[in-house]
Design an enzyme around this catalytic site. Structure first.
Site, mmCIF file in Angstrom:
data_model
loop_
_atom_site.group_PDB
_atom_site.id
_atom_site.type_symbol
_atom_site.label_atom_id
_atom_site.label_comp_id
_atom_site.label_asym_id
_atom_site.label_seq_id
_atom_site.Cartn_x
_atom_site.Cartn_y
_atom_site.Cartn_z
ATOM 1 N N LYS A 214 25.051 12.248 -40.806
ATOM 2 C CA LYS A 214 25.377 13.196 -41.877
ATOM 3 C C LYS A 214 24.213 14.160 -42.135
ATOM 4 C CE LYS A 214 26.912 15.078 -45.631
ATOM 5 N NZ LYS A 214 28.095 15.870 -45.786
ATOM 6 N N CYS A 268 24.529 21.245 -49.988
ATOM 7 C CA CYS A 268 24.441 20.369 -48.800
ATOM 8 C C CYS A 268 23.373 20.856 -47.833
ATOM 9 C CB CYS A 268 25.778 20.343 -48.072
ATOM 10 S SG CYS A 268 27.132 19.851 -49.116
HETATM 11 N N1 SAJ Z 1 25.234 30.348 -44.022
HETATM 12 C C1 SAJ Z 1 24.537 31.317 -43.347
HETATM 13 N N2 SAJ Z 1 24.846 31.562 -42.046
HETATM 14 C C2 SAJ Z 1 25.825 30.879 -41.404
HETATM 15 C C3 SAJ Z 1 26.538 29.878 -42.095
HETATM 16 C C4 SAJ Z 1 26.213 29.631 -43.412
HETATM 17 O O1 SAJ Z 1 23.633 31.969 -43.896
HETATM 18 O O2 SAJ Z 1 26.062 31.174 -40.226
HETATM 19 C C5 SAJ Z 1 24.933 30.074 -45.428
HETATM 20 C C6 SAJ Z 1 26.134 30.230 -46.361
HETATM 21 O O3 SAJ Z 1 26.297 31.539 -46.779
HETATM 22 C C7 SAJ Z 1 25.756 29.284 -47.482
HETATM 23 C C8 SAJ Z 1 24.992 28.179 -46.777
HETATM 24 O O4 SAJ Z 1 24.571 28.717 -45.548
HETATM 25 O O5 SAJ Z 1 24.920 29.894 -48.411
HETATM 26 C C9 SAJ Z 1 25.780 26.922 -46.537
HETATM 27 O O6 SAJ Z 1 27.032 27.229 -45.960
HETATM 28 P P1 SAJ Z 1 27.840 26.242 -44.984
HETATM 29 O O7 SAJ Z 1 29.170 26.870 -44.791
HETATM 30 O O8 SAJ Z 1 27.055 25.914 -43.793
HETATM 31 O O9 SAJ Z 1 27.862 24.896 -45.774
HETATM 32 P P2 SAJ Z 1 28.626 24.335 -47.069
HETATM 33 O O10 SAJ Z 1 27.554 23.877 -47.981
HETATM 34 O O11 SAJ Z 1 29.659 25.213 -47.608
HETATM 35 O O12 SAJ Z 1 29.533 23.185 -46.479
HETATM 36 C C10 SAJ Z 1 28.998 22.307 -45.626
HETATM 37 C C11 SAJ Z 1 29.972 22.147 -44.485
HETATM 38 N N3 SAJ Z 1 29.946 23.392 -43.717
HETATM 39 C C12 SAJ Z 1 30.880 23.761 -42.834
HETATM 40 O O13 SAJ Z 1 31.788 23.026 -42.534
HETATM 41 C C13 SAJ Z 1 30.799 25.116 -42.241
HETATM 42 C C14 SAJ Z 1 29.582 20.950 -43.677
HETATM 43 O O14 SAJ Z 1 28.554 21.260 -42.757
HETATM 44 C C15 SAJ Z 1 29.163 19.764 -44.511
HETATM 45 O O15 SAJ Z 1 29.926 18.664 -44.183
HETATM 46 C C16 SAJ Z 1 29.309 19.968 -45.973
HETATM 47 O O16 SAJ Z 1 28.765 21.178 -46.367
HETATM 48 C C17 SAJ Z 1 28.673 18.846 -46.754
HETATM 49 O O17 SAJ Z 1 29.291 18.519 -47.749
HETATM 50 O O18 SAJ Z 1 27.638 18.310 -46.401
#
Ligand code: SAJ
Length: 423
Positions: A214, A268
């Site tokens: 995780k 996360c």
């Molecule tokens: N972000 C970027 N660039 C990217 C992707 C994301 O700058 O290419 C930023 C987003 O804008 C945001 C942050 O990162 O501010 C986090 O976004 P995210 O979409 O990676 O993560 P969360 O917090 O919405 O959700 C994540 C889940 N993400 C996806 O499925 C894409 C997953 O990795 C986890 O299981 C989950 O949180 C968790 O609960 O741990």
């Protein structure tokens, strides 16, 4: 435990953005689910069918399982065959140390209701070793259960969620799920619970491996995004289009660079790397640098915006997006929020108009800023704006009619998705 023969009673402890959907899906699948939260207001709202997070379909399905008696919201913990802990495990904002106190409190509250035949499952993101520590805590307080644990009746498992906010109801059902246990019996028992509502593969492993997986997933995303943000800074200085670089580099069959943005928010991706790094005494320079790069991104965006406005004494800045990412209402740890605060502070003569159709109310931290106005819509971006700062690519901002309105404005789009024809 065979669900065909015996329908276990399940108690979900912690009815937050993961616990409540888990309770609803389990209730739909096997019924006899109790949900408990220490927050009495939340218990009352949920009992009345009001879901705190507006996940698609959650409220309707919550009301259905409440109405047919498959889910009961309880004011006092009671006995159950399976306890699922979905409580927060935050980090301290200064020391970055993980705080497991909610988990330990929940475990202690469950203790009096154990007879020794239960399965205790942790869903909360936790450092490696937490499931074993839960077992040790339970058995140190309930010596009478040691034998039951040794004989495999009292079990402990770790089954993290890996869902995406905004799509939780669908992903909880369809995503592959890692099921870790302290022994093979615990893993099998946990699989019985999760296979009742999860169509994705159930990937069996040890509890400590599951805990590590995780954290590794989210730390990997953080490091990848930090690389993207650093690459973006390099491209900006060299005047090379970062989005074209990414499109072309990602055509390599074994390259997948994530997207640069305003920084990394949410609860996360920006948190879990600290839990992972904090679980060992070894140095973890890569994970820590990624955090520094991503945490430093809001300030870099602000400096760039202010450079573009250097000649304006009282600029009008329209800011698109406040949530921590696109198409969610959540502003927790949002880099966009930090950017607004920084601009308001560093350029007090600027007038900031902030638009976010997903965020219902102006966050408290903005209400006290005299030069910031908040709009819960995408309408009324002032055509006299000196700069439009695109921070979050909500669907409303990608609408062609909306983009047409930006055509004659100067746009600094950090999302790479809103650019029309920048001036
Ligand atoms: N972000 C970027 N660039 C990217 C992707 C994301 O700058 O290419 C930023 C987003 O804008 C945001 C942050 O990162 O501010 C986090 O976004 P995210 O979409 O990676 O993560 P969360 O917090 O919405 O959700 C994540 C889940 N993400 C996806 O499925 C894409 C997953 O990795 C986890 O299981 C989950 O949180 C968790 O609960 O741990």
């Amino acid at each position: 435990m065979n669900l065909e023969q015996v329908r276990p009673t399940v108690c979900v402890v912690g009815l937050g953005y993961i616990g409540l959907p888990t309770a609803v899906l389990t209730a739909e699948a096997i019924g006899r689910v109790a949900g408990f939260d220490i927050d009495a207001g939340k218990r009352r709202d949920i009992s009345n069918g009001i879901a705190p997070a507006s996940e698609e379909d959650l409220s309707r399905r919550l009301r259905d399982v409440l109405a047919d008696g498959n889910l009961q919201i309880i004011d006092e913990l009671q006995s159950a065959d399976v306890f699922i802990f979905a409580v927060p495990t935050p980090i301290d904002s200064k020391t970055k140390e993980v705080d497991l106190s909610h988990l330990w409190k929940a475990a202690l509250a469950v203790l009096p209701h154990l007879s020794g035949d239960e399965l205790l499952v942790i869903e909360s993101t936790s450092p490696p070793g937490t499931t074993a520590a839960l077992r040790d805590l339970v058995l140190s307080k309930r010596r009478d259960l040691v034998r039951k644990a040794e004989e495999g009746f009292l079990g402990f498992a770790y089954c993290p969620e890996r869902v995406m906010p905004g799509r939780i109801m669908g992903e909880i059902k369809s995503n592959a799920r890692v099921i870790g246990g302290l022994n093979a019996t615990d893993v099998d028992r946990a699989c019985c619970v999760y296979e009742s509502f999860c169509d994705g593969d159930l990937l069996k492993t040890s509890a400590e491996t599951a805990e590590m997986v995780k954290l590794a997933e989210n730390a990997f995303r953080d490091v990848n995004i930090a690389f993207a943000n650093e690459l973006e800074a390099i491209c900006y200085e060299r005047d090379v289009n970062i989005w074209e670089v990414l499109n072309l580099a990602n055509r390599h069959p074994r390259v997948n660079i994530l997207r640069p943005g305003p920084g990394v928010g949410g609860h996360c991706i920006a948190v879990d790397p600290w839990i992972l790094a904090g679980s060992v005494s070894a140095e973890t320079p890569l994970i820590q640098s990624a955090r520094t790069v991503n945490d430093g991104k809001p300030l870099r965006v602000v400096r760039r915006a202010l450079e573009l406005l250097a000649e304006k004494d009282r600029p009008l800045i329209s800011i698109l997006g406040l949530a921590f990412k696109e198409n969610v209402e959540d502003v927790r740890e949002s880099p966009a929020l930090e950017i607004v605060r920084l601009i308001a502070d560093m350029k007090p003569t600027a007038q900031l108009e902030v638009f976010d159709p997903w965020v219902a109310e102006e966050p408290m931290s903005l209400q006290r800023l005299p030069n910031v106005k908040f709009y819960n819509s995408a309408d009324h971006v002032n055509p006299e704006s000196d700069l439009v700062l695109g921070l979050v690519s909500h669907c409303q901002f990608l609408d062609s009619g909306f983009q047409e309105k930006l055509r004659h404005l100067r746009v600094l789009d950090v999302t790479g998705r809103m650019i029309v024809s920048p001036k």
